[in-house]
Design a protein around this motif. Structure first.
Motif, PDB file in Angstrom:
ATOM      1  N   GLY A  13      48.224  70.844   2.679  1.00 23.81           N
ATOM      2  CA  GLY A  13      47.543  70.248   1.701  1.00 23.81           C
ATOM      3  C   GLY A  13      45.905  70.037   1.493  1.00 23.81           C
ATOM      4  O   GLY A  13      45.473  69.639   0.662  1.00 23.81           O
ATOM      5  N   GLY A  14      45.533  70.645   2.413  1.00 21.24           N
ATOM      6  CA  GLY A  14      44.066  70.701   2.837  1.00 21.24           C
ATOM      7  C   GLY A  14      43.512  72.085   2.100  1.00 21.24           C
ATOM      8  O   GLY A  14      43.950  72.971   1.971  1.00 21.24           O
ATOM      9  N   ALA A  15      42.208  71.923   1.444  1.00 20.38           N
ATOM     10  CA  ALA A  15      41.602  72.998   0.932  1.00 20.38           C
ATOM     11  C   ALA A  15      40.029  72.875   1.042  1.00 20.38           C
ATOM     12  O   ALA A  15      39.470  71.754   1.268  1.00 20.38           O
ATOM     13  N   LEU A  16      39.291  73.896   0.961  1.00 21.51           N
ATOM     14  CA  LEU A  16      37.827  74.123   0.887  1.00 21.51           C
ATOM     15  C   LEU A  16      37.626  74.442  -0.767  1.00 21.51           C
ATOM     16  O   LEU A  16      38.373  75.192  -1.182  1.00 21.51           O
ATOM     17  N   ALA A  17      36.621  73.646  -1.343  1.00 23.85           N
ATOM     18  CA  ALA A  17      36.139  74.115  -2.863  1.00 23.85           C
ATOM     19  C   ALA A  17      34.628  74.204  -2.653  1.00 23.85           C
ATOM     20  O   ALA A  17      34.129  73.422  -2.217  1.00 23.85           O
ATOM     21  N   LEU A  18      34.358  75.058  -3.490  1.00 22.18           N
ATOM     22  CA  LEU A  18      32.769  75.014  -3.806  1.00 22.18           C
ATOM     23  C   LEU A  18      32.352  73.873  -4.509  1.00 22.18           C
ATOM     24  O   LEU A  18      32.794  73.315  -5.404  1.00 22.18           O
ATOM     25  N   ARG A  19      31.318  73.266  -3.865  1.00 23.50           N
ATOM     26  CA  ARG A  19      30.644  71.984  -4.585  1.00 23.50           C
ATOM     27  C   ARG A  19      29.992  72.447  -5.505  1.00 23.50           C
ATOM     28  O   ARG A  19      29.302  73.416  -5.870  1.00 23.50           O
ATOM     29  N   ASP A  20      30.145  71.501  -6.847  1.00 25.32           N
ATOM     30  CA  ASP A  20      29.433  71.724  -7.939  1.00 25.32           C
ATOM     31  C   ASP A  20      29.075  70.453  -8.551  1.00 25.32           C
ATOM     32  O   ASP A  20      29.260  69.519  -8.023  1.00 25.32           O
ATOM     33  N   LEU A  21      28.169  70.416  -9.923  1.00 28.02           N
ATOM     34  CA  LEU A  21      28.143  68.989 -10.294  1.00 28.02           C
ATOM     35  C   LEU A  21      29.316  68.215 -10.804  1.00 28.02           C
ATOM     36  O   LEU A  21      29.166  67.036 -10.711  1.00 28.02           O
ATOM     37  N   THR A  22      30.625  68.696 -10.960  1.00 25.39           N
ATOM     38  CA  THR A  22      31.631  67.967 -10.875  1.00 25.39           C
ATOM     39  C   THR A  22      32.006  67.317  -9.864  1.00 25.39           C
ATOM     40  O   THR A  22      32.724  66.133  -9.825  1.00 25.39           O
ATOM     41  N   THR A  23      31.573  67.597  -8.542  1.00 22.60           N
ATOM     42  CA  THR A  23      31.953  67.114  -7.264  1.00 22.60           C
ATOM     43  C   THR A  23      30.778  66.016  -6.902  1.00 22.60           C
ATOM     44  O   THR A  23      30.837  65.288  -5.862  1.00 22.60           O
ATOM     45  N   ALA A  24      29.597  65.918  -7.644  1.00 23.50           N
ATOM     46  CA  ALA A  24      28.705  65.181  -7.228  1.00 23.50           C
ATOM     47  C   ALA A  24      28.889  63.789  -7.415  1.00 23.50           C
ATOM     48  O   ALA A  24      28.708  62.961  -6.124  1.00 23.50           O
ATOM     49  N   ALA A  25      29.419  63.260  -8.454  1.00 32.56           N
ATOM     50  CA  ALA A  25      29.719  61.747  -8.317  1.00 32.56           C
ATOM     51  C   ALA A  25      30.956  61.360  -7.223  1.00 32.56           C
ATOM     52  O   ALA A  25      30.673  60.299  -6.625  1.00 32.56           O
ATOM     53  N   PRO A  26      32.078  61.953  -7.232  1.00 31.52           N
ATOM     54  CA  PRO A  26      33.072  61.705  -6.004  1.00 31.52           C
ATOM     55  C   PRO A  26      32.408  61.955  -4.645  1.00 31.52           C
ATOM     56  O   PRO A  26      32.664  61.195  -4.048  1.00 31.52           O
ATOM     57  N   MET A  27      31.604  62.848  -4.408  1.00 30.21           N
ATOM     58  CA  MET A  27      30.697  63.114  -3.347  1.00 30.21           C
ATOM     59  C   MET A  27      29.943  61.885  -2.932  1.00 30.21           C
ATOM     60  O   MET A  27      29.696  61.181  -2.003  1.00 30.21           O
ATOM     61  N   HIS A  28      29.163  61.577  -3.908  1.00 34.28           N
ATOM     62  CA  HIS A  28      28.290  60.433  -3.711  1.00 34.28           C
ATOM     63  C   HIS A  28      29.130  59.045  -3.390  1.00 34.28           C
ATOM     64  O   HIS A  28      28.877  58.447  -2.396  1.00 34.28           O
ATOM     65  N   ARG A  29      30.286  58.825  -4.161  1.00 28.21           N
ATOM     66  CA  ARG A  29      31.032  57.675  -3.657  1.00 28.21           C
ATOM     67  C   ARG A  29      31.756  57.670  -2.147  1.00 28.21           C
ATOM     68  O   ARG A  29      31.789  56.729  -1.554  1.00 28.21           O
ATOM     69  N   LEU A  30      32.089  58.753  -1.922  1.00 34.18           N
ATOM     70  CA  LEU A  30      32.541  59.189  -0.506  1.00 34.18           C
ATOM     71  C   LEU A  30      31.579  58.934   0.404  1.00 34.18           C
ATOM     72  O   LEU A  30      31.827  58.260   1.620  1.00 34.18           O
ATOM     73  N   THR A  31      30.345  59.560   0.182  1.00 38.56           N
ATOM     74  CA  THR A  31      29.128  59.062   1.107  1.00 38.56           C
ATOM     75  C   THR A  31      28.810  57.844   1.214  1.00 38.56           C
ATOM     76  O   THR A  31      28.860  57.285   2.368  1.00 38.56           O
ATOM     77  N   ALA A  32      28.923  57.181   0.203  1.00 38.77           N
ATOM     78  CA  ALA A  32      28.533  55.750   0.199  1.00 38.77           C
ATOM     79  C   ALA A  32      29.616  55.049   1.097  1.00 38.77           C
ATOM     80  O   ALA A  32      29.118  53.978   1.856  1.00 38.77           O
ATOM     81  N   ALA A  33      30.870  55.134   0.938  1.00 37.20           N
ATOM     82  CA  ALA A  33      31.936  54.564   1.349  1.00 37.20           C
ATOM     83  C   ALA A  33      31.812  54.765   3.156  1.00 37.20           C
ATOM     84  O   ALA A  33      32.214  53.888   3.837  1.00 37.20           O
ATOM     85  N   ASN A  34      31.090  55.956   3.558  1.00 40.73           N
ATOM     86  CA  ASN A  34      31.179  56.240   4.662  1.00 40.73           C
ATOM     87  C   ASN A  34      29.543  56.269   5.390  1.00 40.73           C
ATOM     88  O   ASN A  34      29.323  56.600   6.756  1.00 40.73           O
ATOM     89  N   LEU A  35      28.713  55.513   4.814  1.00 44.48           N
ATOM     90  CA  LEU A  35      27.369  55.353   5.132  1.00 44.48           C
ATOM     91  C   LEU A  35      27.087  54.735   6.378  1.00 44.48           C
ATOM     92  O   LEU A  35      26.521  55.191   7.498  1.00 44.48           O
ATOM     93  N   ASP A  36      27.954  53.616   6.758  1.00 47.51           N
ATOM     94  CA  ASP A  36      27.607  52.910   7.888  1.00 47.51           C
ATOM     95  C   ASP A  36      27.861  53.831   9.231  1.00 47.51           C
ATOM     96  O   ASP A  36      27.204  53.783  10.272  1.00 47.51           O
ATOM     97  N   ARG A  37      29.106  54.606   9.078  1.00 49.33           N
ATOM     98  CA  ARG A  37      29.340  55.485  10.243  1.00 49.33           C
ATOM     99  C   ARG A  37      28.417  56.503  10.471  1.00 49.33           C
ATOM    100  O   ARG A  37      28.183  57.055  11.669  1.00 49.33           O
ATOM    101  N   LEU A  38      27.994  57.414   9.232  1.00 54.20           N
ATOM    102  CA  LEU A  38      27.279  58.641   9.209  1.00 54.20           C
ATOM    103  C   LEU A  38      25.852  58.165   9.641  1.00 54.20           C
ATOM    104  O   LEU A  38      25.257  59.085  10.175  1.00 54.20           O
ATOM    105  N   ARG A  39      25.532  57.011   9.595  1.00 53.24           N
ATOM    106  CA  ARG A  39      24.073  56.652   9.991  1.00 53.24           C
ATOM    107  C   ARG A  39      23.770  56.614  11.657  1.00 53.24           C
ATOM    108  O   ARG A  39      22.751  56.730  12.016  1.00 53.24           O
ATOM    109  N   HIS A  40      24.929  56.770  12.194  1.00 56.81           N
ATOM    110  CA  HIS A  40      24.793  56.835  13.679  1.00 56.81           C
ATOM    111  C   HIS A  40      24.344  58.382  13.851  1.00 56.81           C
ATOM    112  O   HIS A  40      23.999  58.470  15.068  1.00 56.81           O
ATOM    113  N   TRP A  41      24.441  59.571  13.162  1.00 51.13           N
ATOM    114  CA  TRP A  41      24.079  60.704  13.523  1.00 51.13           C
ATOM    115  C   TRP A  41      23.518  61.417  12.227  1.00 51.13           C
ATOM    116  O   TRP A  41      22.945  62.539  12.782  1.00 51.13           O
ATOM    117  N   GLU A  42      23.175  60.995  11.226  1.00 53.03           N
ATOM    118  CA  GLU A  42      22.731  61.863  10.128  1.00 53.03           C
ATOM    119  C   GLU A  42      21.275  61.049   9.505  1.00 53.03           C
ATOM    120  O   GLU A  42      21.518  59.850   9.204  1.00 53.03           O
TER     121      GLU A  42
END
Length: 178
Positions: A13-42
């Motif tokens: 069920g896993g896949a890779l897909a080219l990011r485009d402008l339709t993925t920007a809003a969902p990527m933003h929400r996902l990033t925001a949900a993971n910010l506390d964790r990602l701040r340790h490295w990024e």
């Protein structure tokens, strides 16, 4: 230029897909949900990350993709966006630097490992890339494990190479030549 990564199945069920402008809003929400964790490295995982910044970054990555300098991908599970995997490509040097992250709830399922293998294979076969690098914070054990599982060798530690907020972290440099 081959555009094989508009969608690439990873199995289970896993896949890779080219990011485009339709993925920007969902990527933003996902990033925001993971910010506390990602701040340790990024360094880009800042508290006030704006939706417009994610759209702007996506546009920049798509322009670089069109020029053959980047491969910006979304990691999907069951059709839902769960992470990011990308490559910065230097055709002159036949090299690429890979970067990745995944939602905490999807860690440990092999998506990133399978994605890294697919990107290395694609860039080697389709673009003639021969050297791959992964740089990760020394204390990011999961990211280091992905590099090691995919055949990358630790080439050294770059002292103070990552600035995250007011801190500087050492970076583990992994390399793979195919």
């Amino acid at each position: 230029m081959t555009v094989a990564f508009l969608q690439h199945e990873l199995g289970d069920g896993g896949a890779l897909a080219l990011r485009d402008l339709t993925t920007a809003a969902p990527m933003h929400r996902l990033t925001a949900a993971n910010l506390d964790r990602l701040r340790h490295w990024e360094d880009w995982a800042i508290p006030d990350l704006q939706d417009g910044a994610t759209r702007a970054y996506t546009r920049i990555q798509l322009a670089a993709f069109a020029e053959g300098r980047a491969l910006p991908l979304a990691i999907l599970q069951g059709g839902a966006l769960v992470g990011s995997l990308g490559a910065r490509i230097d055709l002159q040097r036949e090299s690429a630097e890979l970067g990745y992250w995944i939602d905490e709830g999807f860690e440990g399922r092999g998506l990133v490992t399978r994605g890294v293998r697919a990107v290395v294979r694609h860039l080697a076969e389709e673009r003639g890339i021969r050297r791959f690098e992964i740089r990760t914070a020394v204390h990011n054990e999961r990211s280091r494990a992905v590099a090691e599982r995919t055949g990358f060798a630790l080439e050294g530690v770059l002292t103070g190479a990552f600035r995250v907020g007011a801190e500087r972290y050492d970076a583990a440099l992994y390399g793979l030549v195919v």
